[in-house]
Design a protein around this motif. Structure first.
Motif, PDB file in Angstrom:
ATOM      1  N   ARG A 143       0.864  -1.182   0.000  1.00 51.35           N
ATOM      2  CA  ARG A 143       0.000   0.000   0.000  1.00 51.35           C
ATOM      3  C   ARG A 143       0.899   1.231   0.000  1.00 51.35           C
ATOM      4  O   ARG A 143       1.203   1.787   1.031  1.00 51.35           O
ATOM      5  CB  ARG A 143      -0.907  -0.047   1.244  1.00 51.35           C
ATOM      6  N   ASN A 237      -3.339  -3.424   4.543  1.00 52.86           N
ATOM      7  CA  ASN A 237      -4.226  -3.481   5.693  1.00 52.86           C
ATOM      8  C   ASN A 237      -4.262  -4.861   6.371  1.00 52.86           C
ATOM      9  O   ASN A 237      -4.388  -4.967   7.591  1.00 52.86           O
ATOM     10  CB  ASN A 237      -5.621  -3.094   5.204  1.00 52.86           C
ATOM     11  N   THR A 261       1.184   8.353  12.197  1.00 52.18           N
ATOM     12  CA  THR A 261       0.013   9.113  11.734  1.00 52.18           C
ATOM     13  C   THR A 261      -0.878   9.478  12.912  1.00 52.18           C
ATOM     14  O   THR A 261      -1.462  10.571  12.954  1.00 52.18           O
ATOM     15  CB  THR A 261      -0.781   8.278  10.705  1.00 52.18           C
ATOM     16  N   ALA A 292     -11.101   3.093   7.397  1.00 53.38           N
ATOM     17  CA  ALA A 292     -10.912   2.395   8.682  1.00 53.38           C
ATOM     18  C   ALA A 292      -9.729   1.442   8.578  1.00 53.38           C
ATOM     19  O   ALA A 292      -9.795   0.289   8.978  1.00 53.38           O
ATOM     20  CB  ALA A 292     -12.187   1.631   9.043  1.00 53.38           C
ATOM     21  N   ALA A 295      -4.237   4.011   9.105  1.00 56.63           N
ATOM     22  CA  ALA A 295      -4.161   5.407   9.536  1.00 56.63           C
ATOM     23  C   ALA A 295      -5.349   5.779  10.428  1.00 56.63           C
ATOM     24  O   ALA A 295      -5.177   6.355  11.509  1.00 56.63           O
ATOM     25  CB  ALA A 295      -4.098   6.320   8.307  1.00 56.63           C
ATOM     26  N   SER A 326     -15.361   1.144   3.129  1.00 59.49           N
ATOM     27  CA  SER A 326     -15.871   1.096   1.749  1.00 59.49           C
ATOM     28  C   SER A 326     -17.310   0.585   1.699  1.00 59.49           C
ATOM     29  O   SER A 326     -17.984   0.713   0.673  1.00 59.49           O
ATOM     30  CB  SER A 326     -14.963   0.231   0.879  1.00 59.49           C
ATOM     31  N   LYS A 341     -11.719  -3.005  13.466  1.00 53.75           N
ATOM     32  CA  LYS A 341     -12.884  -2.123  13.278  1.00 53.75           C
ATOM     33  C   LYS A 341     -13.910  -2.349  14.387  1.00 53.75           C
ATOM     34  O   LYS A 341     -14.591  -1.406  14.818  1.00 53.75           O
ATOM     35  CB  LYS A 341     -13.545  -2.392  11.920  1.00 53.75           C
ATOM     36  N   GLY A 449      -0.703  17.732   7.677  1.00 51.98           N
ATOM     37  CA  GLY A 449      -0.878  16.674   8.682  1.00 51.98           C
ATOM     38  C   GLY A 449      -0.229  15.398   8.196  1.00 51.98           C
ATOM     39  O   GLY A 449      -0.901  14.470   7.763  1.00 51.98           O
ATOM     40  N   ASN A 451       2.817  12.345   8.906  1.00 52.10           N
ATOM     41  CA  ASN A 451       3.626  11.751   9.984  1.00 52.10           C
ATOM     42  C   ASN A 451       5.091  12.179   9.940  1.00 52.10           C
ATOM     43  O   ASN A 451       5.853  11.886  10.862  1.00 52.10           O
ATOM     44  CB  ASN A 451       3.457  10.227  10.025  1.00 52.10           C
TER      45      ASN A 451
HETATM   46  N1  LIG Z   1      -1.014  12.033   6.259  1.00 50.38           N
HETATM   47  C1  LIG Z   1      -0.322  11.024   6.732  1.00 50.38           C
HETATM   48  O1  LIG Z   1       0.637  11.181   7.507  1.00 50.38           O
HETATM   49  C2  LIG Z   1      -0.701   9.646   6.332  1.00 50.38           C
HETATM   50  C3  LIG Z   1      -1.589   9.437   5.330  1.00 50.38           C
HETATM   51  N2  LIG Z   1      -1.938   8.164   4.978  1.00 50.38           N
HETATM   52  C4  LIG Z   1      -2.815   8.026   3.830  1.00 50.38           C
HETATM   53  O2  LIG Z   1      -4.059   7.523   4.259  1.00 50.38           O
HETATM   54  C5  LIG Z   1      -4.600   6.708   3.237  1.00 50.38           C
HETATM   55  C6  LIG Z   1      -5.025   5.392   3.862  1.00 50.38           C
HETATM   56  O3  LIG Z   1      -3.925   4.740   4.402  1.00 50.38           O
HETATM   57  P1  LIG Z   1      -4.131   3.419   5.302  1.00 50.38           P
HETATM   58  O4  LIG Z   1      -5.094   3.654   6.375  1.00 50.38           O
HETATM   59  O5  LIG Z   1      -2.781   2.937   5.671  1.00 50.38           O
HETATM   60  O6  LIG Z   1      -4.746   2.451   4.201  1.00 50.38           O
HETATM   61  P2  LIG Z   1      -5.543   1.099   4.433  1.00 50.38           P
HETATM   62  O7  LIG Z   1      -5.481   0.367   3.171  1.00 50.38           O
HETATM   63  O8  LIG Z   1      -5.090   0.454   5.676  1.00 50.38           O
HETATM   64  O9  LIG Z   1      -7.051   1.606   4.675  1.00 50.38           O
HETATM   65  C7  LIG Z   1      -7.795   2.273   3.715  1.00 50.38           C
HETATM   66  C8  LIG Z   1      -9.200   2.416   4.232  1.00 50.38           C
HETATM   67  O10 LIG Z   1      -9.935   3.213   3.313  1.00 50.38           O
HETATM   68  C9  LIG Z   1     -11.187   2.593   3.128  1.00 50.38           C
HETATM   69  N3  LIG Z   1     -11.791   2.926   1.862  1.00 50.38           N
HETATM   70  C10 LIG Z   1     -11.441   2.579   0.613  1.00 50.38           C
HETATM   71  N4  LIG Z   1     -12.321   3.061  -0.279  1.00 50.38           N
HETATM   72  C11 LIG Z   1     -13.250   3.708   0.428  1.00 50.38           C
HETATM   73  C12 LIG Z   1     -14.444   4.396   0.081  1.00 50.38           C
HETATM   74  N5  LIG Z   1     -14.826   4.519  -1.198  1.00 50.38           N
HETATM   75  N6  LIG Z   1     -15.168   4.944   1.075  1.00 50.38           N
HETATM   76  C13 LIG Z   1     -14.797   4.814   2.349  1.00 50.38           C
HETATM   77  N7  LIG Z   1     -13.682   4.176   2.750  1.00 50.38           N
HETATM   78  C14 LIG Z   1     -12.922   3.631   1.791  1.00 50.38           C
HETATM   79  C15 LIG Z   1     -10.904   1.104   3.197  1.00 50.38           C
HETATM   80  O11 LIG Z   1     -12.129   0.427   3.419  1.00 50.38           O
HETATM   81  P3  LIG Z   1     -12.227  -1.163   3.638  1.00 50.38           P
HETATM   82  O12 LIG Z   1     -11.694  -1.389   5.029  1.00 50.38           O
HETATM   83  O13 LIG Z   1     -13.683  -1.436   3.537  1.00 50.38           O
HETATM   84  O14 LIG Z   1     -11.407  -1.796   2.585  1.00 50.38           O
HETATM   85  C16 LIG Z   1      -9.935   1.079   4.369  1.00 50.38           C
HETATM   86  O15 LIG Z   1     -10.621   1.020   5.583  1.00 50.38           O
HETATM   87  C17 LIG Z   1      -3.521   6.596   2.160  1.00 50.38           C
HETATM   88  O16 LIG Z   1      -3.808   7.488   1.122  1.00 50.38           O
HETATM   89  C18 LIG Z   1      -2.264   7.043   2.841  1.00 50.38           C
HETATM   90  O17 LIG Z   1      -1.373   7.680   1.958  1.00 50.38           O
HETATM   91  C19 LIG Z   1      -1.458   7.075   5.618  1.00 50.38           C
HETATM   92  C20 LIG Z   1      -0.546   7.224   6.627  1.00 50.38           C
HETATM   93  C21 LIG Z   1      -0.052   8.534   7.007  1.00 50.38           C
END
Ligand SMILES: NC(=O)C1=CN([C@@H]2O[C@H](COP(=O)(O)OP(=O)(O)OC[C@H]3O[C@@H](n4cnc5c(N)ncnc54)[C@H](OP(=O)(O)O)[C@@H]3O)[C@@H](O)[C@H]2O)C=CC1
Ligand SMILES: CC(=O)C(=O)O
Ligand SMILES: [Mg+2]
Length: 548
Positions: A143, A237, A261, A292, A295, A326, A341, A449, A451
């Motif tokens: 990821r 994830n 994060t 969820a 992050a 999602s 979750k 914001g 990390n």
């Molecule tokens: N600003 C910062 O410092 C940081 C930013 N990030 C960013 O955060 C984002 C997520 O990272 P991370 O949490 O590690 O990723 P993960 O893959 O662990 O989680 C992504 C989440 O997004 C959900 N998701 C996907 N599509 C949708 C949708 N259409 N509607 C609602 N929810 C959705 C997924 O749902 P489901 O569980 O159902 O699959 C999952 O829960 C990335 O873009 C990353 O770059 C991450 C770390 C640090």
């Protein structure tokens, strides 16, 4: 070291900055053209070149080539120009770089460890030139930012994180090791590209994957000792939380996407509480997270820890955080809710359950959160009507679009401000420029914001204290420290993070707080009694000074 070796070693090369006397003394005569340049002159020249360079990829190439030739110039330029250079070596440019990794003209950097290699990893680690390493950033690249599975092309992330460890956290680059664990790639367009640099196989999972991870962790500790800090980065994830739980009580490690994060997210929220017009207590807030994953769950868990510290029960604290994934709103009894979750799956009324699959706007209308945190990777998911809705029942809605890179941000700074008449307290994972709304005479300044405000200082504190573990309370200490460094001037323009120019100082303060926390918990293998922020700052790596 002298002569050609001196010139071709990035840590010692000073290129045209060698004076005539130094050239004579070090057998460099004839190996350099006659011109002499100062560091200042070369930095200005570099900045000019970068400004004239047409794309994020060409700028990335310039910088990574410079790094491989002249570390002093690279890190001097970076440390003196962080707001300009960070976006070129880190998010958003690093996303473009990873997506085009095999086409870039840059020297390879880091270790790629393929799961198919029969040689023991411990022996392979001996091929790395440095005998001593303080920090390893490791990814299996499933990821990469919000860009998905990029396989071995994700090396830009461990490399970029470690550049920040040196440029913002004062860790000597010679003591940093970027690692990609190549277990395959599930993105056919990446894997099947004829220039792909990684193993062209689908991802290995299950017990073989776990055994490979175990082998790597054991090899790293065997080679570099139990105090080597291992930072997990951009795991998918299905593995991120699982691996953290597997190793966190045994080894000196943390997951940046979960815990780093969390630190920056909580710090932003704490600062937002200080912005004029916002209620001043964390207890008064309701958070809705879009996403969820690592992050989101990470940030919410640290918010819970902060609330518990204020005397709230853990159960009540969790109830202040709602998640949307999602499939819609997560609530108790919904299908497809993982154990992570489940912690945030609350009892929901029949009305709320009916709204749950309908989309974020209906969920926001029903829950009326004070803060909306985007960690979903979905660009535009904070649409105009959702942002306006947040502004309709909050004087100062907290809207954080934390997904990276910029192309994945849930909304832009301009959208957040424009649809709330400038009332939003906005932060984003990747940088956005200040915004001047029509008819206003001052800018609104979005904080970044990311990390990167947390992990360099946190890692520095772990290294300096010789902490054997990295507990969550260290991230709480880091968040408190970061938030306190936001001054009234920044709060006045709705910015919830300190000036990026001061990242080295910020890291020194966070490192100090982490050292104190390590001592409080009895985790420090090194004496920290003589350390204060000033001493730490003086010990941090800067080219030509490098005490770390
Ligand atoms: N600003 C910062 O410092 C940081 C930013 N990030 C960013 O955060 C984002 C997520 O990272 P991370 O949490 O590690 O990723 P993960 O893959 O662990 O989680 C992504 C989440 O997004 C959900 N998701 C996907 N599509 C949708 C949708 N259409 N509607 C609602 N929810 C959705 C997924 O749902 P489901 O569980 O159902 O699959 C999952 O829960 C990335 O873009 C990353 O770059 C991450 C770390 C640090
Ligand atoms: C910033 C970061 O770690 C990420 O987007 O994954
Ligand atoms: Mg990450």
């Amino acid at each position: 070291m002298s002569g050609y070796t001196l010139l071709t070693t990035p840590a010692t090369n000073r290129d045209l900055r060698f004076t005539p006397a130094e050239r004579a003394a070090a057998n460099l005569t004839g190996l350099l053209p006659p011109a002499h340049r100062t560091l200042h002159h070369q930095i200005q020249h570099l900045l000019q070149k970068l400004r004239a360079s047409p794309t994020s990829l060409t700028r990335y190439e310039i910088l990574l080539n410079l790094l491989a030739r002249d570390e002093t110039l690279f890190f001097s330029a970076a440390q003196a120009n962080l707001p300009l250079l960070l976006p070129m070596i880190y998010t958003p440019a690093v996303g473009d770089a990873c997506q085009n990794y095999s086409d870039l003209s840059i020297p390879l950097r880091g270790m790629w460890l393929p799961i198919s290699d029969p040689a023991p990893l411990r022996r392979t680690l001996d091929n790395w030139p440095a005998a001593a390493v303080d920090v390893i950033v490791v990814s299996d690249c499933e990821r990469i930012l919000g860009l998905g599975d990029l396989g071995a092309n994700g090396m830009g992330i461990p490399v970029g994180k470690l550049l920040l460890y040196s440029a913002c956290g004062g860790i000597n680059p010679a003591r940093c090791l970027p690692v990609v664990l190549d277990v395959g790639c599930n993105t056919p367009a990446v894997r099947d590209h004829d220039a792909y640099i990684g193993l062209p196989i689908p991802r290995v999972t299950g017990s073989d994957y776990d055994a490979f991870l175990d082998q790597f962790m054991d090899a790293a500790v065997d080679k570099y000792g139990p105090n080597v800090l291992i930072q997990f980065e951009d795991f998918g994830n299905a593995n991120a939380l699982r691996l953290l739980d597997r190793y966190r009580d045994r080894l000196c490690c943390f997951n940046d996407d979960i815990q780093g994060t969390a630190g920056v997210g909580l710090a932003g929220v704490l600062s937002a509480l200080r912005v004029k017009g916002v209620k001043s207590s964390l207890q008064d807030h309701t958070f809705v997270f879009l996403g969820a994953g690592s992050a989101g769950i990470g940030i919410a868990s640290l918010i819970v820890l902060a609330l518990v510290r204020e005397g709230i029960s853990e159960e009540d604290a969790r109830r202040q955080c709602w998640f949307v994934d999602s499939r819609g709103l997560i609530y108790k009894g919904r299908a497809s809710v993982s154990p992570a979750k489940e912690t945030f799956a609350h009892e929901a009324s029949a009305e709320l359950q009916a709204v749950a699959p309908k989309g974020l706007l209906e969920i926001v209308k029903a829950i009326k959160p004070t803060a909306l945190i985007g960690v979903s990777t979905i660009r535009g998911s904070f649409s105009e009507d959702i942002i306006r809705e947040m502004g309709s029942f909050n004087d100062r809605p907290i809207i954080f679009a934390l997904s990276n890179p910029t192309s994945k941000a849930e909304c832009t700074a301009e959208e957040a401000y424009a649809y709330t008449d400038g009332r939003a307290i906005f932060a984003s994972g990747s940088p956005f420029a200040p915004v001047r709304l029509p008819g206003r005479d001052t800018n609104l300044v979005p904080g970044q914001g990311n990390n990167s405000y947390i992990f360099p200082g946190l890692g520095l504190g772990v290294v300096m204290s010789g902490a054997r573990r990295v507990p969550d309370t260290m991230f709480l200490a880091a968040a408190d420290t970061l938030s306190k460094l936001v001054d009234a001037e920044q709060l006045a323009v709705s910015c919830v993070y300190p000036d990026l120019n001061s990242l080295m100082d910020i890291s020194a303060s966070i490192a100090y707080a982490v050292c104190q926390e390590a001592k409080r918990l009895g985790l420090n293998d090194k004496n920290v009694d003589d350390l204060d922020v000033k001493t730490i700052r003086e010990m941090m790596y800067e080219p030509g000074r490098g005490k770390m």
